[in-house]
Every structure is written in C-alpha cells, then in structure tokens.
Design a protein around this motif. Structure first.
Motif, mmCIF file in Angstrom:
data_model
loop_
_atom_site.group_PDB
_atom_site.id
_atom_site.type_symbol
_atom_site.label_atom_id
_atom_site.label_comp_id
_atom_site.label_asym_id
_atom_site.label_seq_id
_atom_site.Cartn_x
_atom_site.Cartn_y
_atom_site.Cartn_z
ATOM 1 N N ASP A 91 50.733 35.414 16.113
ATOM 2 C CA ASP A 91 51.781 34.590 16.721
ATOM 3 C C ASP A 91 51.916 34.936 18.208
ATOM 4 N N THR A 120 47.864 30.955 20.284
ATOM 5 C CA THR A 120 47.801 30.153 19.054
ATOM 6 C C THR A 120 48.911 29.115 18.961
ATOM 7 N N THR A 121 49.654 28.911 20.046
ATOM 8 C CA THR A 121 50.683 27.872 20.056
ATOM 9 C C THR A 121 50.039 26.518 19.741
ATOM 10 N N LYS A 138 50.744 33.077 10.535
ATOM 11 C CA LYS A 138 50.463 33.943 11.679
ATOM 12 C C LYS A 138 51.119 35.300 11.492
ATOM 13 N N THR A 172 52.526 38.907 13.088
ATOM 14 C CA THR A 172 53.158 39.292 14.346
ATOM 15 C C THR A 172 52.230 40.214 15.130
#
Length: 233
Positions: free
Chosen positions: A175, A179-180, A186, A188
């Motif tokens: 995240d 990877t937006t 996802k 952390t």
C-alpha cells in the motif's frame, strides 16, 4: 546472518513507501546510522539518519553515495519505478528507463558497495524484487523484476567469498503511492519491512513477504501459461 543492532545501513528509495518503512524498522532495531536516499534532496530530523539525493541511473551519483557511506554494513536496494505499458505498444523510452532503474540501478549500487562491504567484514546486500518477477502480464516492470531476481542470484554467488549475505525480497502489492489505482489486497509497508529485516537477521537468502508470493513461488514448476497476472486488467 547480520544483526542490525549497531550497524550502518544504506536504504535507497528511503524517503517514502517501503523505503521509509525500512528506515523506521532498522532504526527500531538499533541501527547506528542510516543513509536514506531519494531522487531529490530532502531532510530528516532524526540524528541517526543521513538523507542524500541519489539517482540510481547515474554511475557518478551512485559513486558519490558510496564515497559518503564508506562505513556501510548493510545495503538495501529498494529504489524502483513502475511505468505502466505493454512491451509491444508501450513507450520504448519508458521500457528503457524501467530497466535502467530497476535492474541496472541495483547493479550499480552492488558494484559500488561490494568492496566497502568486504572491507567492513562482509555485511549484507538486500535487493527488492516482486512477485511479478515470476508472472507475465506486467510488461517491462515484471520483466525488469525477473531480471533483477537473476542478477541477485548471480551476485550471491560472486559475493560468497567475501562473506556478504545477499537477500532477494519478493512481495506482492504494498500500500504505497506506486500501487495507487490497483485494486488488489495490499500489505502495509511496515509489515513488509518487518518481514524483510526478520529474514535478514535470521540469515535468509530469500524473503517471501506474503502468502500470494509463497503460492506463486510454489507454482513455478507448473505450466508456464498459468504464471500470468495482467496488471492492466
């Protein structure tokens, strides 16, 4: 195995995302100093952190970092880019840059720091790969991660004589800003950083940071056409 306590660590791409989490993690485990790099100059108020601008596409920039960090015990090559695009139709300049950053960048870092690590007792080199090293469908990004996986395996053999622990990290989606826009589970950055440093301190030569990565690694002996994940879908 290399314990972080009291060591000097270099983290490329340490300004944000997984890199920033790695800086936090090694500090939490007692690293004496951390050289943290970004593509442009930045500041960090922590006394143990030495921020430094690094362009991994430039041999001169990498050499300048190595000259600064001659006390390094552990080098973590985390800097990377993800430029979407297919191999046949994507911008070829993007493909070239992807390989220059994701493959030749860590190789430049390894070549610059290998003699420093040797002089300091061997230490460790950590390269961040991806689950997409083993899956088609990710264009130049996946191909570059497959290439750096191979590079890391060869570096491990070449650095064995100087007692440098070489760790390859495979991980699925994290995240971060990179990877937006991707709809997928996802992890952390803090979780992945912890898994990486756990592996380093346990003497691992490979870290599989999540269950998807474990499953894909286990499938490598199966039909190649099943090793596909289209990140543009």
């Amino acid at each position: 195995m290399v314990a972080v306590q009291g060591k000097v660590v270099v983290v490329t791409g340490g300004r944000r995302g997984l890199g920033a989490a790695l800086v936090d993690e090694v500090l939490a485990r007692g690293a004496r100093k951390v050289y943290s790099t970004g593509r442009s100059a930045f500041t960090d108020d922590r006394s143990e952190v030495v921020p430094h601008a690094l362009e991994v596409q430039s041999a001169d920039s990498v050499a300048a970092l190595a000259d600064l960090a001659r006390d390094a015990d552990i080098v973590i090559s985390n800097a990377g880019i993800l430029l979407p695009g297919r191999l046949l139709t994507g911008d070829f300049a993007d493909i070239t840059e992807t390989f220059d950053v994701n493959v030749f960048g860590p190789l430049r870092v390894a070549r610059a720091f290998a003699p420093i690590l040797a002089a300091n007792g061997g230490g460790a080199l950590v390269n961040v790969h991806s689950v997409l090293s083993w899956l088609s469908g990710a264009g130049a990004y996946g191909a570059s991660k497959a290439a750096i996986w191979s590079v890391t395996n060869s570096l491990r053999a070449e650095l064995e004589a100087q007692h440098t622990q070489v760790v390859g990290v495979h991980v699925a989606f994290i995240d971060t800003d990179m990877t937006t826009g991707f709809e997928a589970p996802k992890a952390t950055p803090a979780y992945v950083a912890r898994r990486i440093i756990d592996g380093l301190e346990d003497g691992a030569i490979e870290v599989l940071a999540d269950q998807l990565t474990v499953d894909v690694k286990a499938a490598l002996s199966g039909p190649v056409e099943k090793l596909h994940y289209d990140i543009s879908a």
